[in-house]
Design an enzyme around this catalytic site. Structure first.
Site, mmCIF file in Angstrom:
data_model
loop_
_atom_site.group_PDB
_atom_site.id
_atom_site.type_symbol
_atom_site.label_atom_id
_atom_site.label_comp_id
_atom_site.label_asym_id
_atom_site.label_seq_id
_atom_site.Cartn_x
_atom_site.Cartn_y
_atom_site.Cartn_z
ATOM 1 N N PRO A 116 0.812 -1.233 0.000
ATOM 2 C CA PRO A 116 0.000 0.000 0.000
ATOM 3 C C PRO A 116 0.838 1.273 0.000
ATOM 4 C CG PRO A 116 0.078 -0.910 2.209
ATOM 5 C CD PRO A 116 0.820 -1.890 1.324
ATOM 6 N N LYS A 117 1.645 1.448 -1.036
ATOM 7 C CA LYS A 117 2.612 2.548 -1.071
ATOM 8 C C LYS A 117 1.936 3.896 -1.294
ATOM 9 C CE LYS A 117 6.567 -0.187 -2.572
ATOM 10 N NZ LYS A 117 7.812 -0.189 -3.365
ATOM 11 N N LYS A 118 2.450 4.889 -0.571
ATOM 12 C CA LYS A 118 2.055 6.286 -0.743
ATOM 13 C C LYS A 118 3.314 7.123 -0.911
ATOM 14 C CE LYS A 118 -2.054 6.079 2.271
ATOM 15 N NZ LYS A 118 -2.655 6.665 3.499
#
Length: 243
Positions: A116-118
Site C-alpha cells: 500500500p505505497k504512498k
C-alpha cells in the site's frame, strides 16, 4: 472498425501502450537500511492483520528506513511498517504501511504485490556515529523518526519469510462494497548482505495523523536494531490467499 489492441498485445502495466514500469525481477545495488523491531500490543496488530494470517506471539512490529542509490526503478527512499505473522504455519512479514518518494516503485508496489505505497518525504542520514531515518507526510509533519548506532557486527540474520501485501482493486460498480479483487501476495525477495551491524535504537512518532497512522502499534520495548548494506533481487509475487 474495431480496435486492434488485444490481450496478447498489452504492455506489462498501464497505460497499455506505454507501460509505467517494466516486468520483474527488479534489481537493487548497495542498498542501505536501518531496521528496528519492537514488541507491540497484540490487539492493535490484529485489527489490521488480514484474516488468513496468524499473528506471531509475542506480537512484534518493525519500522524500517531505506536508501536505494541504484535500482531498476531509479534511486529512491522507502519507509515500511510491518508485522510478523504466519500463513499455514510458515512465517512472513505483512506490510501494514509503506511510503516511497518516487513514482515508479509506488506504482509497481501497489499493482504487482499489493504493497500500500504512498508518496512521502523520507530521509536517510548519517550523523556522527548514528544512522537516522525520518518520514514526513505532508511536508514538515514528522510522522516517524528512527535512530540507531551501529556498534558491533550482527550475527546471522534469520529469514522472516516472504514480504506480503494485501492487493485490493475496488469495484467499479456503484454501490458494490465488495472489491473486485482482494488477495494476499507474497514475494520471496533475495538478499545478498554485504554488512550487518547491530546496536541501540529508538523510535519516536512526533506528529500524529489519522490519514497515515504510523503510530498505530504501541512500542512496549525495542527488541533489535540493525543497520545493513546489501543487494536485492525482487521477483514477481505469488498469491497465497484470497479474502
Amino acid at each position: 472498425m474495431k480496435g486492434r489492441l488485444t490481450l496478447d498485445r498489452l504492455g506489462y502495466s498501464m497505460p497499455s501502450d506505454a507501460p509505467a514500469f517494466q516486468a520483474p525481477p527488479y534489481h537493487y545495488r548497495n542498498a542501505q537500511a536501518i531496521s528496528i523491531k519492537f514488541e507491540t500490543d497484540p490487539e492493535s496488530a490484529l485489527e489490521v492483520l488480514p484474516a488468513p494470517l496468524e499473528l506471531i506471539e509475542p506480537a512484534a512490529a518493525n519500522l524500517s528506513f531505506y536508501w536505494y542509490p541504484f535500482t531498476t526503478f531509479g534511486p529512491y527512499h522507502e519507509a515500511i511498517l510491518r508485522l510478523y505473522a504466519r500463513h499455514e504455519g510458515e512465517p512472513l512479514t505483512y506490510i501494514a504501511q509503506i511510503f516511497v518518494d518516487t513514482e515508479p516503485p509506488m506504482l509497481a508496489g501497489r499493482e504487482v504485490w499489493g504493497y500500500p505505497k504512498k508518496l512521502a518525504r523520507i530521509g536517510f542520514d548519517r550523523d556522527n556515529d548514528m544512522v537516522v531515518g525520518w518520514l514526513e507526510r505532508p511536508r514538515e509533519v514528522r510522522l516517524a523518526t528512527a535512530i540507531m548506532r551501529p556498534e558491533q557486527p550482527a550475527g546471522p540474520l534469520a529469514s522472516n519469510g516472504p514480504t506480503t501485501g494485501l492487493r485490493i482493486i475496488p469495484s467499479a460498480e456503484p454501490g458494490d462494497k465488495r472489491p473486485a479483487l482482494a488477495e494476499l501476495v507474497a514475494a520471496d525477495t533475495q538478499h545478498t548482505i554485504r554488512e550487518a551491524w547491530e546496536g541501540p535504537g529508538s523510535i519516536s512518532f512526533p506528529d500524529h495523523s489519522v490519514l497515515d497512522p504510523v503510530n498505530r502499534f504501541p512500542i512496549k520495548r525495542i527488541l533489535k536494531a540493525v543497520y545493513m548494506e546489501y543487494d536485492i533481487t525482487l521477483p514477481a509475487g505469488r498469491v497465497i490467499a484470497r479474502l
